[in-house]
Write a protein that holds these residues in place. Sequence first.
Motif, mmCIF file in Angstrom:
data_model
loop_
_atom_site.group_PDB
_atom_site.id
_atom_site.type_symbol
_atom_site.label_atom_id
_atom_site.label_comp_id
_atom_site.label_asym_id
_atom_site.label_seq_id
_atom_site.Cartn_x
_atom_site.Cartn_y
_atom_site.Cartn_z
ATOM 1 N N ASP B 41 -8.638 8.763 -1.497
ATOM 2 C CA ASP B 41 -9.257 6.845 -1.479
ATOM 3 C C ASP B 41 -8.497 6.765 -0.055
ATOM 4 O OD1 ASP B 41 -8.893 4.098 -1.836
ATOM 5 O OD2 ASP B 41 -9.319 4.947 -3.880
ATOM 6 N N ARG B 43 -6.965 4.583 0.454
ATOM 7 C CA ARG B 43 -5.730 3.467 0.566
ATOM 8 C C ARG B 43 -4.192 4.579 0.715
ATOM 9 N NH1 ARG B 43 -7.303 0.334 -4.881
ATOM 10 N NH2 ARG B 43 -8.238 2.391 -4.798
ATOM 11 N N ASP B 44 -4.455 5.642 0.463
ATOM 12 C CA ASP B 44 -3.922 6.741 -0.041
ATOM 13 C C ASP B 44 -3.841 7.706 1.690
ATOM 14 O OD1 ASP B 44 -3.050 6.432 -2.222
ATOM 15 O OD2 ASP B 44 -5.106 7.512 -3.706
ATOM 16 N N TRP B 45 -4.895 7.121 2.096
ATOM 17 C CA TRP B 45 -5.019 8.357 3.242
ATOM 18 C C TRP B 45 -4.455 7.850 4.157
ATOM 19 C CZ3 TRP B 45 -6.278 7.571 8.423
ATOM 20 C CH2 TRP B 45 -6.782 8.964 9.240
ATOM 21 N N GLU B 46 -3.628 9.390 5.003
ATOM 22 C CA GLU B 46 -2.356 8.369 6.045
ATOM 23 C C GLU B 46 -2.833 10.423 7.059
ATOM 24 O OE1 GLU B 46 1.722 7.800 6.007
ATOM 25 O OE2 GLU B 46 1.166 9.342 5.413
ATOM 26 N N ASN B 60 -1.717 4.637 9.428
ATOM 27 C CA ASN B 60 -2.640 4.809 7.555
ATOM 28 C C ASN B 60 -3.754 4.537 7.853
ATOM 29 O OD1 ASN B 60 -2.574 1.731 8.134
ATOM 30 N ND2 ASN B 60 -1.195 1.508 6.695
#
Lengths: 241, 196
Positions: B41, B43-46, B60
Motif C-alpha cells: 500500500d 500508505r505503508d511505502w517507504e 514516504n
Amino acid sequence: MRVRWVPALLVDAHAQTPASRTLVFVAPDLESPLAGQHVDVRLTAEDGYTAQRAYSLGSPAGADRIELTVDRMPDGEVSPYLVDMLQVGNLIEVRGPIGQFFVWRPEQTEPVQLIAGGSGIVPLMSMIRTREAVGGTAPMRLLYSVRTPEGRLYADELDALATAGRLEVQYVYTREAPADWEREAGRLTPELLAELTLAPDQDPAVYVCGPTPFVEAVADGLVQAGHRVASIRTERFGPSG
Amino acid sequence: MGIFSPGFTGRRHESKEELPPGQYLERGFPVLSAGPTPRIDKRDWELTLVTERGERRSWNWQQMLDLGPEEIATDIHCVTAWSKLGTSWRGVPLDRFLDGVETEAQYLFAGSYGGYTTNMPLGELKGRAWVAFEYDGADLDPEHGGPARLLVPHLYFWKSAKWVNSLRLLTADEPGFWERNGYNMHGDPWREERYW
Ligand SMILES: Cc1cc2nc3c(=O)[nH]c(=O)nc-3n(C[C@H](O)[C@H](O)[C@H](O)COP(=O)(O)OP(=O)(O)OC[C@H]3O[C@@H](n4cnc5c(N)ncnc54)[C@H](O)[C@@H]3O)c2cc1C
C-alpha cells in the motif's frame, strides 16, 4: 560473455498434442543443464534476419540430448516454425543453459509441490525426470492446469509415474473436463489450489510455471494460503497462454 | 554464424534499427519475477537511502512526490529478448534522492519489498534513472513493480528493480539477485551483456 550460441541438431521430434511438439536436440557444446533451466533459441533466415525466444528444457539434469516442448502460438514468429517446419537433421542455435534460481537439485530433501499451467509443465517435467533418474525420495506432487484432457503434455509418462506411486498428480481442466470428472471445468480457484496442494505446514518448496496471469494468480493464492514467500519460485512464460 | 533455418522468414517488419542486438518488438508487457508479487500500500511505502558510511535518509510516498516527478518517454529492453519502444512513465529522478548526499560510492545496490536486489554503477545513472510510479498514465500495477519501481532503461530491465524500497551506496560492486543467478553484473543491452 561466457554463454555463447552453439549449434543444436534436431535428432528426433514428435507431436505431444495437436498444438505442441517435442523436439530432441544434440548440442555437444552446451554446458550440462540443471532441472528447471531454459535455453535461448535463435533462428536465422537466409538473409541474416534473426529471432530468438526462451524455451525451457524438459529433459532431466545432465542429459546429453536436450528436449524442448513447444506450444504453437497462432501468428507467433518462432513457435509455429519449431512446431510445424523444423525438420529432423536441421540445425538451430541455442544459448544457455540459463537460470540458477528456478531449479530443483537432487540434494534437496524437502517436499516439493509443482504447479503448472499449460506448457509451464516443461521445466517441471525436467524436475520430475531428474528425481526419477536419481531415484529421489523427496515427496513430490504436481498440480497441472490444462484446458482440455487432450491438451495434457507428457500425459502417458505422468500417468505411468502416478500409477507406479512415484508422483501424486492432480489435474484442473479449465475448458473441458473428461466426462466422468469430479469437478466442472473451470479456473483454478484459491480454494481448489489450497485443497489440491501440499499444506503450508509441510513447508514444501513450490515451483510455479506457466503464462503470466496463471503464475500471478497461483503465487498470490499460495501466499494467502500461508506459504512462505521465500519458498515459492516462479517462472513466467509470457503475457498470453 | 552460418547456421540458417531453412524456410524461416520471420516477422521482418518488426526488425528495427532502434532495437539492441537479439531483441524483438513486443506489444504487450511481459512480466519477469522470481517469486510472488508483493502487494504494498502507498500508505505503508517507504524508501530508504543508506550511504557507504551508514548515513540514512527515508521518504514516504508524499515526501517522494514532493521531490518533483517528471514524465519519462523511453525504450525498455528485457533480457528475455523483448523490447518495447516509446513507453511512457512518471517518476522522480534518482538524482533528487542523492541531492546533497556526501558519497564516494561507485555502485548502487537497490533492494525491494520481497527481498529482490540488483546492482549497477552509480556513475552512469545521472539523468538516466528514476523511481517510477506511473506507467502509461495510470498507477503502476503491482506485477510491473507498483507502487514504485526503479526505472533504469539504458540497462536490461531486471536492473529496474520492482517494488523498490532501499538504495544502498557501495564502494565495491556486489551482485544482486539475478546477478548471483547467472546474469551479468552490468547488463548493457547494446553490448548484449545478458549472462555471466
Ligand atoms: C523462461 C521462459 C521459458 C519458456 N519456455 C517455454 C516452453 O517450454 N514452451 C513453450 O511453448 N513456450 C515457452 N516460453 C514462451 C516462448 O518463449 C515464446 O514466448 C512463445 O513460444 C511465443 O513465441 P512466438 O515467437 O511464437 O510468438 P510471438 O511472435 O512472440 O507472439 C506471441 C503472441 O503474441 C501475438 N502477437 C505477436 N506480435 C503481435 C502483434 N504485432 N500484434 C498482435 N499480436 C501479436 C501472436 O499472435 C502470438 O500469439 C518460455 C518463455 C520464457 C520467458
